[in-house]
Design an enzyme around this catalytic site. Structure first.
Site, PDB file in Angstrom:
ATOM      1  N   PRO A  20      30.326  29.373 -38.838  1.00 14.96           N
ATOM      2  CA  PRO A  20      29.978  30.615 -39.076  1.00 14.96           C
ATOM      3  C   PRO A  20      29.510  30.629 -40.492  1.00 14.96           C
ATOM      4  CG  PRO A  20      32.391  31.036 -39.306  1.00 14.96           C
ATOM      5  CD  PRO A  20      32.115  29.589 -38.785  1.00 14.96           C
ATOM      6  N   CYS A  21      28.439  31.371 -40.701  1.00 15.68           N
ATOM      7  CA  CYS A  21      27.903  31.683 -42.200  1.00 15.68           C
ATOM      8  C   CYS A  21      28.940  32.062 -42.877  1.00 15.68           C
ATOM      9  CB  CYS A  21      26.781  32.863 -42.192  1.00 15.68           C
ATOM     10  SG  CYS A  21      26.485  33.427 -43.622  1.00 15.68           S
TER      11      CYS A  21
END
Lengths: 80, 417, 235
Positions: A17-18
Site C-alpha cells: 500500500p501507499c
C-alpha cells in the site's frame, strides 16, 4: 522498446500500500551507483503519480513507465 | 554542535512559542499521572516512555535558554544545553510519541504533549536529523502539487482502470462517469489516498447516494504534519484548498486518514468550504435515506477502533457508531470508551516509516492488542489508513484473529437498492 | 538574635511579597505578549459550556481520579486544607463575617489542618522516590515540597508549642497586631519575638517568605495557569 531496457537492480513492490512503494524505492536507489537503472514493479495505482513526483523532488529520472494489467513498471535512473 | 546551528535551532524554538505552547512548557508538576496513560509506557514501562519525560526533554532546553530559573539556577530544573546528545533525546522522544493526546485527557492541567513534541520535531528538521523518509514523502507530495498539469493525464488514465470495480459495487446510468474529476461546482470534492482501496468504495457510495462529486487529484495524507514541518504541512494542504477553490465546491470530504482530516478541519484555519470526514458524509447519507445498507451482510461480531485524530482530537465519535448500527446486530464497544481509547500505536509518522519502526510499533501497542481481543469481535473496523496498517500488523503479531476493515469498504459492500 | 528575628519578620516579609506579586505579574505578562495560536487544541467529545467544564476539571481533577484515586484523594484534601488555611490567614488579619457563617474559632484548625497538609506533603514527597515519578522529578520538585512542609509544620504547630510556654503570652491577638502594623506600613513586631514559641513563628515566617519568593519562578505557578490550561482543553 521498453522491454529491452536493462536494469541494475529490481524491486518487487506488488501489493504494497501507499506510501510503501516510494519508501522502498527511495531506499533501493541508494544501493545502485549514479547512472545505473532501477526497475520497480508496483500494483498501487497511486504510484503512477507518486513516482514522477518523487523523481522530480529527489532529482532522479524516470526513463520509462509501462502498464500491464494491474502491474506498473518503472525504470528509474539514479541521477542524484 | 557549532554556535551557528545552535542559534538557528533556538530561533526555530522561539518561533514555536505561542501563548498556548508556552503555557504547556511553563506548567508541569511532574506528578506522573500521565505515565501509564501512554500506550507506550503501559506496554513497556520504561521511564523515558512517559509523556512527562518526553515533554521534559524539550522543557529542559526551554528552561536553559528561555527561563530566568534555568539561566540562574539550572540545577533546580535540570536545565540542559542544546547539543548533539539533546538532539538524540529529542528524536527518541518525538518518534516514540504518536501524538494521540491520550495523556492530555488525564493530565490535571491538560498539557498537550503533541504540541510539545512538535517543537522537538521542528528542531530535528532544523538539524537535518529528522527521519529522512518523511521529508522525502512530504517533498514528493509538494512536487506533485507543482507538476499537476503534467500528471493529470496519467492519473485519469489510472482511474479508468478502476471504473469497472466501482461499477461492480454500484451500477450507474449509462453515460455517467463512475469517478468524476475536475467537476466545477461539485457539491463534494473527495480527497482520497493514492490506493484503490481509498477510491473505489467511496466512489461507489457517492454514486449510490446520487452525489454531485469530484475526486481530487491529490492524496489527502499530509507527510508534512507527520514530520512536523509547518511550512510543508501548509504547502501540502494548500494544494487541496486551491483545487477546492478553483472548482468552487461546497464541501471537501477527507478520506479515512485521521491526520489529513484533523489538519484540514482544525489545524489550518477557516476555509471557504465545509470540511467533513468520509465517515460523517456516509452517516449523513444514511440519515437522509440516500443510501440503504444490508444489516445482515456481516454476521460476525464487529468492534470499532477510534482513530485518535478522528475521535478524541476531531470529534467524529457518534457517526461511525451510527453507521455500524446499520451494518451489524453485534457491535461491541471497546473499553475504555472513545475519549480514553488506546492509540493503535501507528500515528505520528511511525507507520509511514515502515519496517524501520515495526518492532517498536508492535511492542508499544500491546495494550491495544489486549483491548481488541477483549471485545471478542471478529471484524475490527476503523476509519484511518495509518490505524488500518498498524492494526493489520498487530493482528499478525499478536494473533488477534480479526479481520481489519475500513468502515467505508464495509458500507460499500453492504449497499442495497 | 533580635536583629535576625526583626529582619525576618519585617524587611524579608516585604521583600517576599514584592517578589511574589512582581514575579507573578512578570510571568503573566510574558505569556500574554506571546502570539496566540489560531487553532483549537480541544479534546472531544466536547461539552458546553466549556468554561464550567474547565472549572470542574481544574477543581475536581477527574482525570487524576480516574487514573490514580489515592493520589486524587491526597490532592483534594491537600488543596482543600490549603484553601482553608489561606482563609484562616486572612481571618488572622481582618474580621471576615462571611466566613463566620459557620462559626469557628480563630485560628482555624488549631494545627489539625496543618497536620493533614504535612501528611499529604510527605505523601507527595515519598511518591517522588518511586519510579516513574522519581525519573520525572527534578530538584525543584523536592525543594518546593520540602519548603512547603517546613512552612506548614512550624505554622501549624505554633498553637501546640504555645502550650509548652505561657499559653496566654502570644496568640492570635498578638499575631493580628503584628500583621496589621505590617499592612499599614508601620511595622512593629510588638511582643511576637519575646515568647518561648516565638522561634516557631519566626521559622514559619522565614520559610513562608522563601516560599513566596520561589513561587513565581517554580512549578507552583500551576495554581494560576491551571484554569487557562483547562480552558484550552475544553475549547
Amino acid at each position: 522498446m521498453t522491454e529491452q531496457l536493462n536494469s541494475d537492480k529490481e524491486l518487487d513492490l506488488k501489493g504494497l500500500p501507499c506510501p510503501m512503494p516510494i519508501v522502498k524505492v527511495s531506499k533501493g536507489i541508494k544501493d545502485i551507483e549514479i547512472g545505473q537503472v532501477l526497475k520497480a514493479v508496483t500494483t498501487d495505482p497511486g504510484s503512477l503519480n507518486d513516482f514522477p513526483a518523487w523523481a522530480r523532488s529527489s532529482g532522479n529520472e524516470i526513463l520509462d513507465t509501462h502498464q500491464n494489467g494491474e502491474e506498473i513498471t518503472f525504470y528509474i535512473k539514479r541521477s542524484a | 554542535m557549532d554556535k551557528q546551528l545552535q542559534d538557528k535551532l533556538l530561533e526555530l524554538f522561539t518561533g514555536k512559542l505561542s501563548r498556548q505552547v508556552q503555557l504547556y512548557l511553563d506548567t508541569c508538576s511532574r506528578c506522573g499521572v500521565c505515565s501509564d496513560t501512554c500506550h507506550v509506557y503501559a506496554s513497556m514501562p520504561i521511564p523515558k516512555y512517559t509523556p512527562a519525560y518526553r515533554a521534559e526533554v524539550v522543557r529542559r532546553i526551554f528552561k536553559k535558554y528561555f527561563k530566568a530559573q534555568g539561566k540562574l539556577l539550572p540545577v533546580l530544573g535540570e536545565a540542559k544545553i542544546l547539543d548533539e546528545t539533546a538532539l538524540d533525546e529529542l528524536k527518541e522522544a518525538a518518534y516514540s510519541c504518536t501524538g494521540c493526546r491520550r495523556c492530555m485527557v488525564y493530565c490535571p492541567f491538560g498539557i498537550d504533549t503533541q504540541q510539545i513534541m512538535s517543537i522537538a520535531k521542528l528542531l530535528l528538521i532544523g538539524a537535518n536529523s529528522e527521519p529522512e523518509i518523511l521529508t522525502m514523502l512530504a517533498d514528493m507530495s509538494i512536487s506533485k502539487g507543482e507538476s499537476i498539469e503534467e500528471s493529470k493525464e496519467r492519473f485519469i488514465e489510472g482511474l479508468k482502470r478502476l471504473e469497472t470495480d466501482v461499477i461492480d459495487k454500484w451500477k450507474i446510468k449509462a453515460g455517467k462517469t463512475p469517478i468524476p474529476t475536475d467537476a466545477q461546482n461539485a457539491d463534494i470534492l473527495y480527497v482520497a489516498l493514492a490506493g484503490a482501496h481509498s477510491i473505489v468504495p467511496a466512489a461507489a457510495i457517492f454514486n449510490a447516494a446520487g452525489e454531485n462529486w469530484s475526486l481530487s487529484f491529490f492524496e489527502a495524507v499530509n507527510f508534512g504534519a507527520f514530520v512536523g514541518d509547518p511550512a510543508k504541512t501548509k504547502l501540502i494542504s494548500d494544494r487541496i484548498v486551491n483545487e477546492a477553490k478553483r472548482l468552487k465546491v461546497k464541501e471537501v470530504s477527507i478520506c479515512e486518514c485521521g491526520t489529513a482530516f484533523r489538519v484540514m478541519k482544525h489545524l489550518s484555519g477557516p476555509q471557504p468550504f465545509k470540511v467533513s470526514s468520509l465517515t460523517e458524509v456516509h452517516a449523513r447519507y444514511l440519515r437522509e435515506g440516500r443510501i440503504k445498507l444490508d444489516q445482515s451482510k456481516f454476521d460476525l461480531p464487529v468492534t470499532y477502533h477510534d482513530p485518535c485524530q478522528m475521535a478524541r482530537n476531531a470529534g467524529v465519535i457518534d457517526d461511525p457508531r451510527f453507521i455500524l448500527q446499520h451494518l451489524t446486530d453485534d457491535f461491541r464497544e471497546m473499553a475504555p470508551d472513545p475519549k480514553y481509547n488506546w492509540c493503535c500505536g501507528g500515528g505520528g509518522g511511525l507507520v509511514a516509516l515502515g519496517e524501520e519502526t515495526l518492532d517498536f510499533r508492535m511492542k508499544s501497542a500491546r495494550v491495544k492488542a489486549d483491548q481488541v481481543k477483549k471485545t471478542g469481535a471478529k471484524i475490527l473496523a476503523t476509519a484511518c489508513e495509518n490505524c488500518h496498517t498498524q492494526l493489520s500488523d498487530l493482528n499478525d503479531h499478536y494473533k488477534m484473529n480479526v479481520e481489519v476493515k475500513f468502515l467505508s469498504s464495509m458500507v460499500a459492500d453492504a449497499l442495497v437498492h | 538574635m533580635d536583629t535576625i528575628y526583626t529582619l525576618i519578620l519585617v524587611p524579608m516579609v516585604y521583600l517576599a511579597f514584592f517578589v511574589f506579586f512582581a514575579g507573578i505579574i512578570w510571568r503573566i505578562t510574558a505569556l500574554i505578549r506571546k502570539p496566540k495560536l489560531p487553532t483549537t487544541l480541544k479534546i472531544y467529545p466536547e461539552k458546553k459550556p466549556a468554561i464550567l467544564w474547565a472549572l470542574t476539571d481544574t477543581f475536581f481533577l477527574p482525570g487524576v481520579r480516574r487514573n490514580n484515586p489515592v493520589l486524587w484523594f491526597f490532592l483534594m484534601v491537600f488543596h482543600l486544607c490549603l484553601l482553608l488555611l489561606f482563609i484562616g490567614h486572612l481571618e488572622l488579619v481582618w474580621d471576615l463575617p462571611m466566613f463566620q457563617m459557620i462559626p469557628h474559632e480563630i485560628f482555624l484548625g488549631n494545627g489539625f489542618l496543618g497536620i493533614i497538609l504535612s501528611v499529604s506533603l510527605l505523601f507527595f514527597l515519598f511518591r517522588r522516590f518511586i519510579s516513574p515519578t522519581k525519573d520525572l522529578s527534578v530538584p525543584e520538585d523536592y525543594f518546593v515540597l520540602i519548603l512547603l512542609f517546613l512552612t506548614v509544620i512550624f505554622g501549624s504547630e505554633m498553637d501546640w508549642a504555645r502550650r509548652w510556654y505561657a499559653y496566654e503570652e502570644m496568640g492570635p491577638a498578638e499575631y493580628r497586631a503584628y500583621l496589621q502594623t505590617l499592612l499599614a506600613f508601620k511595622p512593629d513586631i510588638g511582643d511576637v519575638n519575646i515568647s518561648g514559641h516565638s522561634f516557631m513563628l519566626v521559622l514559619h515566617v522565614f520559610f513562608g517568605n522563601l516560599f513566596l519568593m520561589v513561587f513565581p519562578f517554580s512549578n507552583l505557578m500551576h495554581s494560576i495557569f491551571a484554569i487557562p490550561l483547562n480552558k484550552l482543553r475544553r475549547g
